[in-house]
Scaffold this motif. Sequence first.
Motif, short mmCIF file in Angstrom:
data_model
loop_
_atom_site.label_atom_id
_atom_site.label_comp_id
_atom_site.label_asym_id
_atom_site.label_seq_id
_atom_site.Cartn_x
_atom_site.Cartn_y
_atom_site.Cartn_z
N GLY A 64 60.21 10.00 78.89
CA GLY A 64 61.22 10.17 77.86
C GLY A 64 61.73 11.60 77.88
O GLY A 64 61.69 12.28 78.90
N PRO A 65 62.16 12.09 76.74
CA PRO A 65 62.75 13.43 76.68
C PRO A 65 61.73 14.55 76.66
O PRO A 65 62.09 15.70 76.71
N GLY A 66 60.45 14.22 76.57
CA GLY A 66 59.47 15.23 76.21
C GLY A 66 58.64 15.82 77.31
O GLY A 66 57.55 16.29 77.07
N GLY A 67 59.08 15.80 78.58
CA GLY A 67 58.28 16.36 79.65
C GLY A 67 58.16 17.87 79.54
O GLY A 67 59.02 18.54 78.99
N VAL A 68 57.06 18.40 80.11
CA VAL A 68 56.84 19.84 80.06
C VAL A 68 56.09 20.27 81.32
O VAL A 68 55.25 19.53 81.83
N ALA A 69 56.41 21.46 81.82
CA ALA A 69 55.67 22.05 82.93
C ALA A 69 54.60 22.97 82.35
O ALA A 69 54.88 23.75 81.44
N THR A 70 53.39 22.88 82.88
CA THR A 70 52.34 23.79 82.43
C THR A 70 52.62 25.17 83.01
O THR A 70 53.35 25.32 83.98
N ALA A 71 52.01 26.17 82.39
CA ALA A 71 52.28 27.56 82.76
C ALA A 71 51.38 28.03 83.90
O ALA A 71 50.36 27.43 84.20
N GLY A 72 51.79 29.14 84.51
CA GLY A 72 51.03 29.74 85.59
C GLY A 72 51.50 29.25 86.94
O GLY A 72 52.62 28.77 87.09
N SER A 122 47.72 27.37 81.22
CA SER A 122 47.82 26.56 79.99
C SER A 122 46.47 25.97 79.61
O SER A 122 45.78 25.39 80.45
N ASP A 123 46.11 26.10 78.33
CA ASP A 123 44.88 25.48 77.83
C ASP A 123 45.14 24.60 76.61
O ASP A 123 44.20 24.09 76.00
N GLU A 124 46.41 24.40 76.25
CA GLU A 124 46.76 23.50 75.16
C GLU A 124 47.98 22.67 75.55
O GLU A 124 48.96 23.20 76.08
N LEU A 125 47.91 21.38 75.27
CA LEU A 125 49.04 20.47 75.39
C LEU A 125 49.35 20.01 73.98
O LEU A 125 48.47 19.50 73.29
N ILE A 126 50.58 20.25 73.54
CA ILE A 126 50.95 20.00 72.15
C ILE A 126 52.03 18.92 72.09
O ILE A 126 53.05 19.03 72.78
N TYR A 127 51.77 17.90 71.28
CA TYR A 127 52.77 16.85 71.06
C TYR A 127 53.28 16.98 69.63
O TYR A 127 52.50 16.98 68.68
N THR A 128 54.58 17.10 69.49
CA THR A 128 55.20 17.17 68.17
C THR A 128 56.20 16.03 68.07
O THR A 128 57.17 15.97 68.83
N ALA A 129 55.93 15.13 67.14
CA ALA A 129 56.80 13.98 66.91
C ALA A 129 57.90 14.35 65.94
O ALA A 129 57.80 15.34 65.22
N ALA A 130 58.93 13.54 65.92
CA ALA A 130 59.97 13.66 64.89
C ALA A 130 59.54 12.77 63.72
O ALA A 130 58.81 11.80 63.90
N ALA A 131 60.00 13.09 62.54
CA ALA A 131 59.73 12.26 61.36
C ALA A 131 60.70 11.08 61.39
O ALA A 131 61.62 10.99 60.59
N ALA A 132 60.48 10.20 62.38
CA ALA A 132 61.39 9.07 62.60
C ALA A 132 60.64 8.00 63.38
O ALA A 132 59.59 8.26 63.97
N ASP A 133 61.19 6.80 63.42
CA ASP A 133 60.58 5.69 64.16
C ASP A 133 61.17 5.59 65.57
O ASP A 133 61.48 4.50 66.04
N THR A 134 61.31 6.75 66.23
CA THR A 134 61.96 6.80 67.54
C THR A 134 61.20 7.65 68.55
O THR A 134 61.77 8.09 69.54
N ASN A 135 59.91 7.91 68.33
CA ASN A 135 59.15 8.81 69.19
C ASN A 135 58.67 8.14 70.47
O ASN A 135 58.40 6.94 70.49
N PHE A 136 58.58 8.93 71.56
CA PHE A 136 58.20 8.34 72.84
C PHE A 136 56.72 8.00 72.94
O PHE A 136 56.34 7.20 73.78
N LEU A 137 55.85 8.60 72.12
CA LEU A 137 54.43 8.24 72.12
C LEU A 137 54.14 7.34 70.92
O LEU A 137 53.74 7.82 69.86
N GLY A 138 54.34 6.07 71.09
CA GLY A 138 54.06 5.11 70.03
C GLY A 138 52.66 4.55 70.17
O GLY A 138 51.91 4.87 71.09
#
Length: 136
Positions: free
Chosen positions: A70-78, A85-101
């Motif tokens: 979906g729209p939420g891909g990320v490259a780790t650092a370094g 990178s030692d943290e992977l953070i998922y932030t959803a929207a306050a909506a019924d449309t998030n890619f991690l259901g």
Amino acid sequence: AAAAYTLVANAESTFAGDGSGATLVNLPEAAKGTLCVLRITGDIDEANAVTIQTNAATDLFEKQVICAGGPGGVATAGTPAAPTSDELIYTAAAADTNFLGAGSELFFYCPRDNRWLVRVRHVPEGVGSTGAFSVN
């Protein structure tokens, strides 16, 4: 304080949270050959971060692109030789449309000591157009 969960090495762990509060998910020690699966059973549709962090300062995510299709891909650092990178953070929207259901799975595998690879099998909620990964 953030709600905290710890994944079990070589097992599937479930997460029924909804993102209504900050959440911390801890990975076990990154030992070569370890596999963890985080199965999302809740409806993460509140706008608070779900942070997945490594167990120790020496455990890091391999240099990689973590994508959920979906729209939420990320490259780790370094770099491949020196990931940071030692943290992977998922932030959803306050909506019924998030890619991690509900039903989505995150796979964490250690190809070598102190390093995690991540793969995502996402089950979108609705159109799956919102939500994002970030890293620290």
